[in-house]
Scaffold this active site. Structure first.
Site, PDB file in Angstrom:
ATOM      1  CB  SER A  16      -0.907  -0.006   1.349  1.00 49.78           C
ATOM      2  OG  SER A  16      -0.150  -0.122   2.418  1.00 49.78           O
ATOM      3  CB  ALA A  18       4.475   5.498  -4.067  1.00 44.38           C
ATOM      4  CD  GLN A  50      13.883  12.616   5.795  1.00 42.26           C
ATOM      5  OE1 GLN A  50      15.145  13.357   5.437  1.00 42.26           O
ATOM      6  NE2 GLN A  50      13.874  12.461   7.220  1.00 42.26           N
ATOM      7  CG  HIS A 244      20.145   7.484   3.165  1.00 43.10           C
ATOM      8  ND1 HIS A 244      20.953   8.544   3.720  1.00 43.10           N
ATOM      9  CD2 HIS A 244      19.514   7.974   2.033  1.00 43.10           C
ATOM     10  CE1 HIS A 244      20.576   9.770   3.054  1.00 43.10           C
ATOM     11  NE2 HIS A 244      19.657   9.598   2.234  1.00 43.10           N
ATOM     12  NE  ARG A 290      20.620   8.415  -1.790  1.00 41.92           N
ATOM     13  CZ  ARG A 290      19.465   8.388  -1.669  1.00 41.92           C
ATOM     14  NH1 ARG A 290      18.776   6.980  -1.684  1.00 41.92           N
ATOM     15  NH2 ARG A 290      18.570   9.276  -1.558  1.00 41.92           N
ATOM     16  CG  HIS A 351      17.859   4.352   2.086  1.00 41.68           C
ATOM     17  ND1 HIS A 351      16.799   4.814   2.778  1.00 41.68           N
ATOM     18  CD2 HIS A 351      17.683   5.129   0.971  1.00 41.68           C
ATOM     19  CE1 HIS A 351      16.012   5.626   2.219  1.00 41.68           C
ATOM     20  NE2 HIS A 351      16.615   5.967   1.126  1.00 41.68           N
ATOM     21  NE  ARG A 386      16.879   4.635  -4.230  1.00 44.04           N
ATOM     22  CZ  ARG A 386      16.543   5.624  -3.739  1.00 44.04           C
ATOM     23  NH1 ARG A 386      16.028   6.658  -4.312  1.00 44.04           N
ATOM     24  NH2 ARG A 386      16.969   5.712  -2.279  1.00 44.04           N
TER      25      ARG A 386
END
Length: 537
Positions: A16, A18, A50, A244, A290, A351, A386
């Protein structure tokens, strides 16, 4: 209590966030949709995102530039066709979110006739192309999507329901690898139910809960990847787990993320003595991708024996900081840290899962009528690393492409016949729940130590041996006792941990997020690491 309850729908969406909610809204005009939410419907990675969502909205930017930045960040093994496909459809899909009510920040001088969105920049991006809602973009997206889903008569959301396993025609006596439904665990009433459906969509997110330190919520336990693998789907690139670089280091906020946009707006990374260190590692300094930043922080912590490093934006005006990062500012003040005056202690944390279930550009898996979208999937977008703010984008673009394919076929697929109920006649209640907790903690600790930011062959071999021992114990437990939420998650985490380690063992090089001391260089020719289940061999 009806332990044999059977649900029926045209499209079952497992997850549930995005991806799941976007697809549900896009198909609901033409069929009945059930959405499974493992916890409360907002408790997923989307809600906590965020930074923002990447798309070309500025005239000085270009789709080609977005593609090029993504390919560079991905370490040379992105699927270029996929990257182009997502970048080309980004603006239209983000506009769909805007039309649905997502309140992205606008420039102070814009007009309603021609709104200009405030675009920020994050690591790896050569332009400002990140649309955001202050520093709580995911919350804004999730809230908007949830409101739209809540108001749609064709969508039913089942909260506190886990997917347990997929049902294929093969499982019920047929010879087809077509998915016809799923067994689900009703956590409210503690029993297994059945859903039969024309289509099933996995939108379960990633698997970062396999690690001791993670920025993700507790629901990120790799369920969709494990479920798809058990049903007979290929997986790819699970060695690429993004850490992250900047998770808050504080005993009262163990998974609070400090967005990359801080560095995009000028924050520095500092050692405990106040000196900067990123220029020593990469010419892009704090705006390096990252994987580079996470390894640099990890290296400095180990070299100095330090518990953490620091993010510092206190050299910027206080009103600028409070305006751009109100969520972070408020949370840190609650913890006694004033980011306008002092540096913020940070450590890397697991992350994002860059690999997953293999899909085509319609989100289709190896099984008929089964789709996978969002972090659960491997599309080829992320390659070995990513790039910031491409993840929410991948969710909404693939929700759109998968929904198009589903709607083109919804009238041609028959509703499956009644399915067999889950058999619990041979199991009993457990009085040893502590076994699950112990195995869970052990798994997450050795995955952090052996399959973390820096790896070796010996560490991976140790991890695999321990995983196999825990799998034996857990299988025996699963066979003899009633299902529980923790047991389901442990079973899935162990499966995904095994797949991660096997992928890592196959990659004899260091690339992107996979860094091994035994093979520090990149191979000249490389591609995705693909694992094939026995059912497909």
């Amino acid at each position: 209590m009806n332990a044999n309850r059977e649900h029926q729908c045209d499209v079952l969406v497992i997850g549930s966030g995005a991806a799941g909610l976007s697809l549900a809204l896009r198909v609901a005009e033409h069929g009945k949709v059930i959405v499974l939410s493992k916890g409360p419907r907002s408790e997923g990675a989307t809600f906590y995102a965020q930074g923002g969502i990447a798309a070309v909205f500025d005239e000085s930017d270009s789709i080609d530039s977005h593609v090029e930045d993504t390919l560079i960040a991905g370490g040379g093994i992105c699927e270029e066709d996929t990257v182009k496909f997502i970048a080309e459809n980004a603006k239209e899909c983000v506009q769909w979110l805007i039309d649905g009510g997502v309140p992205f920040d606008r420039e102070d001088n814009d007009s309603d006739e021609a709104p200009r969105y405030h675009l920020t920049r994050e690591g790896g991006h050569s332009h400002r192309r990140i649309l955001h809602a202050a520093d709580a973009t995911g919350m804004a997206m999730q809230t908007s999507l949830q409101d739209n889903v809540h108001n749609h008569p064709n969508i039913t959301v089942l909260e506190r329901h886990n997917a347990l396993d997929l049902i294929t025609e093969e499982k019920i006596g047929g010879d087809n690898k077509k998915v016809v439904g799923a067994y689900i665990w009703n956590r409210n009433e503690e029993h297994v139910e059945t859903v039969r459906s024309k289509f099933v969509v996995l939108a379960t997110g990633g698997a970062s809960k396999v690690y001791q330190y993670t920025s993700n919520p507790d629901v990120s336990s790799g369920d969709g990847i494990a479920i798809a693998w058990r049903a007979g789907c290929r997986v790819a690139n699970l060695e690429f787990n993004q850490f992250h670089p900047t998770c808050l280091f504080h005993p009262e906020a163990r998974n609070f993320l400090l967005t990359e946009a801080l560095r995009g707006e000028g924050a520095y990374l500092r050692r405990p003595d106040g000196s900067r260190f990123m220029p020593d590692f990469d010419e892009r300094a704090e705006l390096a991708p990252r994987d580079v930043v996470a390894r640099a922080i990890d290296f400095e912590m180990k070299r100095l024996g330090a518990d953490c490093m620091y993010v510092d934006i206190s050299h910027k005006p206080a009103d600028f900081v409070q305006k751009h990062f109100p969520t972070i500012y408020t949370r840190l003040m609650d913890l006694g840290i004033d980011m306008t005056k002092e540096p913020i202690p940070v450590v890397p944390a697991a992350h994002y899962t860059c690999g997953g279930v293999m899909v085509d550009q319609d989100g289709r898996t190896d099984l008929d009528n089964l789709y996978a979208i969002g972090e659960v999937s491997y599309t080829g977008l992320h390659g070995a690393n990513r790039m910031a703010s491409n993840s929410l984008l991948e969710c909404v673009v693939y929700a759109w492409s998968a929904s198009k394919h589903i709607l083109a076929n919804i009238d041609n697929v028959a509703m499956p016949a009644s399915l067999p109920h889950w058999d619990e006649s041979q199991v009993s209640n457990s009085d040893e729940e502590v076994v699950i907790q112990h195995n869970w903690h052990e798994l997450r600790l050795f995955m952090w130590d052996y399959m973390g930011i820096v790896r070796t062959d010996k560490r991976l071999e140790r991890a695999l041996r321990r995983i196999q021992l825990l799998q034996q114990e857990t299988h025996e437990y699963y066979s003899n006792f009633h299902v529980s939420n923790n047991l389901l998650e442990l079973r899935n985490l162990l499966q995904v941990a095994e797949l991660m380690v096997r992928c890592a063992m196959e990659r004899k090089e260091s690339r992107g997020l996979h860094y091994t001391l035994d093979y520090p260089d990149q191979l000249e020719n490389s591609g995705p690491t693909i694992l094939v289940p026995e059912k497909l061999k």
